[in-house]
Each structure stands twice: as C-alpha cells, then as structure tokens.
Design a protein around this motif. Sequence first.
Motif, PDB file in Angstrom:
ATOM      1  N   GLU A   1      28.074  27.147  47.380  1.00 62.70           N
ATOM      2  CA  GLU A   1      27.690  28.236  48.273  1.00 62.70           C
ATOM      3  C   GLU A   1      27.989  29.610  47.677  1.00 62.70           C
ATOM      4  N   ALA A   2      28.898  29.670  46.701  1.00 67.27           N
ATOM      5  CA  ALA A   2      29.185  30.948  46.045  1.00 67.27           C
ATOM      6  C   ALA A   2      28.032  31.377  45.156  1.00 67.27           C
ATOM      7  N   GLY A   3      27.246  30.409  44.677  1.00 69.77           N
ATOM      8  CA  GLY A   3      26.078  30.704  43.864  1.00 69.77           C
ATOM      9  C   GLY A   3      26.453  31.059  42.430  1.00 69.77           C
ATOM     10  N   GLY A   4      25.404  31.300  41.645  1.00 68.02           N
ATOM     11  CA  GLY A   4      25.611  31.708  40.258  1.00 68.02           C
ATOM     12  C   GLY A   4      26.008  30.587  39.325  1.00 68.02           C
ATOM     13  N   ILE A   5      25.839  29.325  39.766  1.00 63.75           N
ATOM     14  CA  ILE A   5      26.224  28.192  38.926  1.00 63.75           C
ATOM     15  C   ILE A   5      24.998  27.700  38.173  1.00 63.75           C
ATOM     16  N   PRO A   6      25.054  27.649  36.850  1.00 57.50           N
ATOM     17  CA  PRO A   6      23.889  27.239  36.057  1.00 57.50           C
ATOM     18  C   PRO A   6      23.731  25.730  35.969  1.00 57.50           C
ATOM     19  N   GLY A   7      23.533  25.084  37.097  1.00 61.71           N
ATOM     20  CA  GLY A   7      23.410  23.628  37.104  1.00 61.71           C
ATOM     21  C   GLY A   7      24.080  23.059  38.342  1.00 61.71           C
ATOM     22  N   ARG A   8      24.164  21.740  38.386  1.00 64.46           N
ATOM     23  CA  ARG A   8      24.737  21.069  39.539  1.00 64.46           C
ATOM     24  C   ARG A   8      26.238  20.837  39.378  1.00 64.46           C
ATOM     25  N   VAL A   9      26.920  20.873  40.515  1.00 64.10           N
ATOM     26  CA  VAL A   9      28.287  20.349  40.606  1.00 64.10           C
ATOM     27  C   VAL A   9      28.154  18.888  40.959  1.00 64.10           C
ATOM     28  N   VAL A  10      28.883  18.030  40.268  1.00 63.39           N
ATOM     29  CA  VAL A  10      28.745  16.576  40.465  1.00 63.39           C
ATOM     30  C   VAL A  10      30.103  15.984  40.844  1.00 63.39           C
TER      31      VAL A  10
ATOM     32  N   PRO B   1      18.970  17.401  32.547  1.00 62.42           N
ATOM     33  CA  PRO B   1      19.816  17.757  33.686  1.00 62.42           C
ATOM     34  C   PRO B   1      20.966  18.648  33.217  1.00 62.42           C
ATOM     35  N   ARG B   2      21.282  19.637  34.028  1.00 66.43           N
ATOM     36  CA  ARG B   2      22.374  20.542  33.669  1.00 66.43           C
ATOM     37  C   ARG B   2      23.502  20.411  34.689  1.00 66.43           C
ATOM     38  N   VAL B   3      24.679  20.111  34.193  1.00 67.41           N
ATOM     39  CA  VAL B   3      25.859  19.925  35.034  1.00 67.41           C
ATOM     40  C   VAL B   3      26.819  21.072  34.776  1.00 67.41           C
ATOM     41  N   ALA B   4      27.141  21.817  35.841  1.00 65.59           N
ATOM     42  CA  ALA B   4      28.025  22.964  35.702  1.00 65.59           C
ATOM     43  C   ALA B   4      29.490  22.577  35.805  1.00 65.59           C
ATOM     44  N   ARG B   5      29.795  21.674  36.753  1.00 63.30           N
ATOM     45  CA  ARG B   5      31.178  21.245  36.974  1.00 63.30           C
ATOM     46  C   ARG B   5      31.181  19.801  37.417  1.00 63.30           C
ATOM     47  N   THR B   6      32.249  19.113  37.089  1.00 63.08           N
ATOM     48  CA  THR B   6      32.474  17.752  37.569  1.00 63.08           C
ATOM     49  C   THR B   6      33.812  17.722  38.287  1.00 63.08           C
ATOM     50  N   LEU B   7      33.802  17.190  39.517  1.00 63.54           N
ATOM     51  CA  LEU B   7      35.016  17.123  40.316  1.00 63.54           C
ATOM     52  C   LEU B   7      35.159  15.733  40.916  1.00 63.54           C
TER      53      LEU B   7
ATOM     54  N   THR C   1      24.777  10.352  30.560  1.00 71.32           N
ATOM     55  CA  THR C   1      25.922   9.810  31.269  1.00 71.32           C
ATOM     56  C   THR C   1      25.569   9.646  32.739  1.00 71.32           C
ATOM     57  N   ASP C   2      26.406   8.935  33.479  1.00 76.34           N
ATOM     58  CA  ASP C   2      26.187   8.810  34.918  1.00 76.34           C
ATOM     59  C   ASP C   2      26.217  10.180  35.592  1.00 76.34           C
ATOM     60  N   VAL C   3      27.099  11.052  35.146  1.00 73.27           N
ATOM     61  CA  VAL C   3      27.197  12.391  35.732  1.00 73.27           C
ATOM     62  C   VAL C   3      25.890  13.154  35.511  1.00 73.27           C
ATOM     63  N   GLU C   4      25.352  13.080  34.309  1.00 69.46           N
ATOM     64  CA  GLU C   4      24.084  13.772  34.023  1.00 69.46           C
ATOM     65  C   GLU C   4      22.931  13.136  34.801  1.00 69.46           C
ATOM     66  N   ALA C   5      22.895  11.815  34.847  1.00 72.82           N
ATOM     67  CA  ALA C   5      21.809  11.129  35.555  1.00 72.82           C
ATOM     68  C   ALA C   5      21.827  11.440  37.042  1.00 72.82           C
ATOM     69  N   ALA C   6      23.008  11.649  37.611  1.00 69.51           N
ATOM     70  CA  ALA C   6      23.112  11.947  39.043  1.00 69.51           C
ATOM     71  C   ALA C   6      22.469  13.283  39.389  1.00 69.51           C
ATOM     72  N   ALA C   7      22.319  14.167  38.421  1.00 70.88           N
ATOM     73  CA  ALA C   7      21.750  15.485  38.665  1.00 70.88           C
ATOM     74  C   ALA C   7      20.246  15.521  38.463  1.00 70.88           C
TER      75      ALA C   7
END
Length: 311
Positions: A299-308, A280-286, A119-125
Amino acid sequence: MKAVGVTEFGGPEVLRVLELPIPAAGPSEIRIRVHAAAVNPIDTLVRQGIAFVSDAEPPYVPGMEAAGVVDQVGEGVDTDLEVGDRAMAIAVISGTHGAYAEYLVVPAESVVRAPVGLTDVEAAALPMTGLTARMALDLLDLPAGATIAVTGAAGAVGGFVVQLAKANGFRVIADAAAKDEQTVKDLGGDVVLPRGEEFVELVLREVPGGVDGLVDTAGIAEFVSRAVRDGGRVASSVKGVQVPSDRGIVSRNTFVPQYAREHGKLDGLRQLAEEGRITPRVARTLPADQAAEAHRLREAGGIPGRVVLTF
C-alpha cells in the motif's frame, strides 16, 4: 493447515495466522502445497472487505496467485500433472479459498507447470499478474505492428504488458520515472518517456495523430487517452476508469477472474517465461506470518515488483 486471513475487515493489522482444515480436491480440481504466494493490490481490498467478499462466514483468506507442488489430483481431471510436480496457479478468492495458505484447491484449468528455471517465489508472481497483462492486450485486439502506449510500465502488471506487447510484435511507448527508465527499456520499451503531465504531448510528438492503443495500469486512462488516435482502443487494469467516447475510442476494463480458467493462456505465459521473454519481478520475500508488513509495503507503493509470502 496454516493460513493467513481476516475475521474482521480493516488495516494490515487485522491479518492473522489461522489454523484451518486442509481442503480436499474435488472432481476436476487440483490441490497445491503452496510454497509461495504473491501479494496483489486486490488482496488489500479483500482485507478491507471491498472486493471478493462472499456470503460465506469468515475467515476470508486473500491471495490470487501461488506456486508450489501438486499435492492431490481430483477425480476426472484431464491433466499431465502428477503429485509432486512443481506448479503455479491463479485463484479466484472465495471465503477461505485464497492463496495465503499452505494448501490451495483450484480448478484444474487454473493450474500449469511452474516454468523451468524459475524459483517458486518467482513463479508465484506470474499467474494472476501475467494474465491481467495478457487480458489487457487481448482487449486491445490490435494487429502486429501496431503502436501502443503503456502507463505504469515499471510496475508488476505494466512490466508484463511491455514484455508481452513486444512478444506480440507491437511498438511500445512507455512512461517511467527517471529512476525506472533503464528498467523499462530493459523490459523492451521502444520509446520511454517521463511520467507526468507532459506524457501525452511527448507521445503525440512521437506518433502524430495518436497511438493505436493504450494499456493503462496507473489509473490515468481518461487523461492519457488524448494520445490515442480516433477510433483507437484503451484497456485499463484499474477498475472504473472510463475515457471520453466522442472520438470513437473503445475502452474496456480487465477483470482477471474471467481468465482464471484460460489454461492455454496461462500455459502460454509459462512458455514465454521459460524462453526468457517475460520475467516475473520480486521486490521482497517475507514469511507468511509477516503478511501485515507485506500489505503495508504494497500500500505504500513504489515497489518495483511483487512482495511474495513464503510458506
């Protein structure tokens, strides 16, 4: 166009939705209609005025990787991409020239087709994060069959390092918290050891004499370099990390803007993604207007992937 950026530096709250002119693709450039842009650690430094702040007047728009569709092709571009094709790109931030925007203009060498099946979200990461991992392994410059250690292996960059290292034929010894152990094994880690102070000794039990190389994505290269053999090599994605040189270990830091126009390497990542060899690993999408929350999560850390962010 809608963009997200800062007119003053500070915490996540300084990020604003802005209305900016749509940039035009100049000679040898491509414009992308951005559908998704990943949030990277460097973006938080841009927001704080620490990194990639140019002499241009604000606003400053963060964002170093994006995916969407080709919207305009500039004169003199040697590409098989056409308007309407799905694409992903790495962006070197300069003033308002960042990926948190509905339209992004980049050099043609910084753009490739988006991987089929993502997906575009996955490709962006993938672009900037993947090229950071690619550069780290290139800096090691080790032959197939070498054994490397990877720190921060459950993170976005570290995960790509593990997958690319396996694609290169390396044996991978990686660290992981207990909750991430299976994830790192699934990524391809041959030996997954607990994070923490015992990691070095555990590595040396596995490889007496030390590993051939280390890719450090956790900022602990100085400590973990004790697990590298004499004359080995270290590459760190964390700036400013140095290792003692008394054992002939060569240490280098990645600087991914140097790979921003490495079209062949970016397209190589596309191919590996299509083959399912990197993921690519996406943790959250906003939505883009929640960029401040995305930065807080980052910045809180501990996220297994990118926020997109999505546009």
